[in-house]
Motif scaffolding. Structure first.
Motif, short mmCIF file in Angstrom:
data_model
loop_
_atom_site.label_atom_id
_atom_site.label_comp_id
_atom_site.label_asym_id
_atom_site.label_seq_id
_atom_site.Cartn_x
_atom_site.Cartn_y
_atom_site.Cartn_z
N THR A 253 -5.25 28.80 -19.30
CA THR A 253 -5.95 30.09 -19.26
C THR A 253 -4.96 31.25 -19.38
O THR A 253 -5.22 32.24 -20.07
N SER A 254 -3.81 31.10 -18.72
CA SER A 254 -2.81 32.18 -18.74
C SER A 254 -2.21 32.39 -20.12
O SER A 254 -1.72 33.48 -20.42
N ILE A 255 -2.23 31.37 -20.97
CA ILE A 255 -1.67 31.52 -22.31
C ILE A 255 -2.78 31.64 -23.36
O ILE A 255 -2.51 31.53 -24.57
N GLY A 256 -4.02 31.84 -22.89
CA GLY A 256 -5.11 32.07 -23.81
C GLY A 256 -5.62 30.83 -24.51
O GLY A 256 -6.20 30.92 -25.60
N GLN A 257 -5.43 29.63 -23.90
CA GLN A 257 -5.89 28.38 -24.49
C GLN A 257 -6.74 27.59 -23.49
O GLN A 257 -6.57 26.39 -23.32
N GLY A 258 -7.64 28.28 -22.81
CA GLY A 258 -8.39 27.66 -21.72
C GLY A 258 -9.10 26.38 -22.12
O GLY A 258 -9.16 25.42 -21.35
N ALA A 372 -0.32 26.58 -5.61
CA ALA A 372 -0.25 27.50 -6.75
C ALA A 372 -0.38 28.95 -6.30
O ALA A 372 0.26 29.85 -6.86
N THR A 373 -1.19 29.19 -5.27
CA THR A 373 -1.39 30.55 -4.77
C THR A 373 -0.16 31.05 -4.02
O THR A 373 0.28 32.20 -4.19
N TRP A 374 0.42 30.20 -3.19
CA TRP A 374 1.55 30.60 -2.37
C TRP A 374 2.89 30.56 -3.11
O TRP A 374 3.73 31.45 -2.94
N LEU A 375 3.09 29.51 -3.90
CA LEU A 375 4.40 29.28 -4.51
C LEU A 375 4.45 29.57 -6.00
O LEU A 375 5.55 29.67 -6.57
N GLY A 376 3.30 29.65 -6.64
CA GLY A 376 3.26 29.84 -8.08
C GLY A 376 2.92 28.54 -8.79
O GLY A 376 3.07 27.44 -8.24
N LEU A 377 2.51 28.67 -10.03
CA LEU A 377 2.01 27.52 -10.79
C LEU A 377 3.09 26.48 -11.06
O LEU A 377 2.87 25.28 -10.89
N ARG A 378 4.25 26.92 -11.48
CA ARG A 378 5.32 25.96 -11.80
C ARG A 378 5.79 25.22 -10.56
O ARG A 378 6.07 24.03 -10.59
N ALA A 379 5.88 25.94 -9.44
CA ALA A 379 6.30 25.30 -8.19
C ALA A 379 5.28 24.25 -7.77
O ALA A 379 5.64 23.15 -7.31
N ALA A 380 4.00 24.57 -7.90
CA ALA A 380 2.95 23.60 -7.55
C ALA A 380 3.05 22.36 -8.42
O ALA A 380 2.92 21.23 -7.94
N ALA A 381 3.32 22.55 -9.72
CA ALA A 381 3.46 21.42 -10.63
C ALA A 381 4.65 20.55 -10.23
O ALA A 381 4.57 19.31 -10.27
#
Length: 420
Positions: A253-258, A372-381
């Motif tokens: 979604t963030s890169i426009g490819q939902g 993802a909310t607390w640490l960010g998307l990459r950290a959650a991954a």
């Protein structure tokens, strides 16, 4: 392949298709009927709790009655719960309350039905004459095939038919699955001891509590291999859910490819179909430890490709690799469970296992969302990736999965039994 295995696999496939159609169609019908977005979520939550209870207590019941009969009854409960919706709509009119009532009733049929089919696997091997490896390989190939085709069929039905007709079609699939199971010999569902001799199952409800505790004790404290399989499946479902339901939808979604997020699930399904099919053909010819090591290592490579959130083609390639690796591993773990769970405990242990696994998706999705909310998307991954790497290290170097070959495995089971 013998007739018994064909009938079993046909019933399994039809039931999966019914569940796949229901998973897509029911939320859409709820929204169309009630116009309540919150209601769709409440419907999922309402069916979750009885699914867990159905897994726990349904397993105890399945150890008391003919398992073929239990499978048929479960499918009929699921069919009746769905078929009741258009009838109520015709007589009284549907609202959210009716959807919840029949979702709860249907949930008491779904997980016990799954458990009953799994408890019949050793009997299917005995009566069909095919190897457990081949049976599990084919069975594990069916699920991703349904994953690929089911949502498309459900979408087509919703596009071409009205909601009431789709409900009748969904109910009919469960009914046909029950009728297909009815074609199996009744002996397939008979409860036997570890030597294959019929046993008299308990009939008094007063012992149900102790039987449930016995099954839970075996699952969590009895056989290390069974416990290890549970941990692997629990984390695998959790990590996949975290990526599929939270991380990847947010990323695309963030890169426009939902819309691309849906293709990842299809890529995993395609890989699983190929991997499980390969195991069905080559399973007995290659050492189990080799299958296990390569498969678990492949999942690490695949999840790493996904967790780094690279270009979309690389994410899709990682998803295919995850499926290609989990296909043989899932089939092998199924074979190990066939060999490791005593026949008299198979229903309650499998039911408890399915109940535990049912809790993984919502918990994992919530946990991934918090990360993802607390640490960010990459950290959650990366947290999801590290959790899976820890699981792989545990399994590859842990004692429970050291001896996986049939002879070594049997010897290990004998040693374990002597220590009890």
């Amino acid at each position: 392949m013998k007739r018994v295995a064909v009938i079993y696999l046909a019933s399994y496939t039809i039931s999966l298709f019914g569940n796949s159609i229901a998973a897509v169609a029911l939320p859409l019908i709820v929204l169309a009927t009630t116009g309540n977005v919150f209601g769709a979520g409440l419907l999922a939550l309402a069916s979750g709790i009885p699914s867990v209870l159905g897994g726990l207590f349904g397993g105890v019941l399945i150890d008391r009655v003919n398992r073929r009969t239990a499978s048929i009854a479960s499918d009929l409960i699921s069919a009746g719960a769905v078929a009741a919706l258009p009838i109520v709509d015709l007589v009284l009119g549907l609202n959210l309350g009716w959807f919840i009532v029949f979702a709860v009733i249907g949930a008491f049929g779904d997980i016990p039905g799954m458990t009953a089919r799994e408890t019949m696997l050793p009997a299917i091997v005995r009566h069909s004459g095919i190897s457990a490896e081949r049976l599990m390989g084919i069975r594990e190939s069916i699920a991703p095939l349904v994953m690929l085709l089911g949502p498309g069929i459900a979408g087509t039905l919703m596009f071409t038919l009205d909601g009431t007709t789709v409900l009748w079609v969904t109910a009919a699939t469960s009914g046909i699955a029950a009728l297909t199971t009815l074609l199996l010999p009744r002996a397939v569902g008979v409860i036997v001891d570890d030597d294959g001799q019929p046993v008299n199952a308990p009939t008094s409800l007063r012992t149900a509590g102790s039987e449930l505790r016995e099954g839970l004790r075996f699952l969590f404290r009895g056989n290390p291999l069974v416990r290890g399989v549970l941990v692997i499946n629990l984390l695998l479902i959790g990590v996949l859910t975290g990526f599929q339901n939270v991380v990847l939808p947010a990323h695309f979604t963030s890169i426009g490819q939902g819309g691309t997020a849906g293709f990842v699930l299809s890529a995993v399904g395609l890989g699983t179909l190929l991997g499980a099919g390969l195991y069905a053909v080559l399973g007995p010819r290659i050492r189990r430890r080799t299958w296990f090591t390569i498969g678990m290592g492949g999942t690490v490579a695949g999840f790493t490709a996904i967790a780094l959130l690279p270009a979309t083609p690389l994410i899709l390639a990682g998803a295919v690799l995850v499926g290609l690796s989990t296909g043989p591993v899932g089939a092998l773990l199924g074979v190990l469970l066939i060999e490791s769970i005593p026949e008299r405990l198979r229903g309650r242990v499998t039911g408890a296992q399915n109940a535990v696994l049912t809790t993984a998706p919502p918990v994992a999705a919530f946990g991934a969302a918090v990360l993802a909310t607390w640490l960010g998307l990459r950290a959650a991954a990366l947290v999801l990736l590290c959790a899976w790497i820890a699981c792989v290290v545990f399994s590859l170097f842990g004692k429970a999965f050291r001896n996986l070959e049939p002879n070594d495995h049997a010897a290990t089971e004998a040693d374990h039994a002597d220590q009890q």
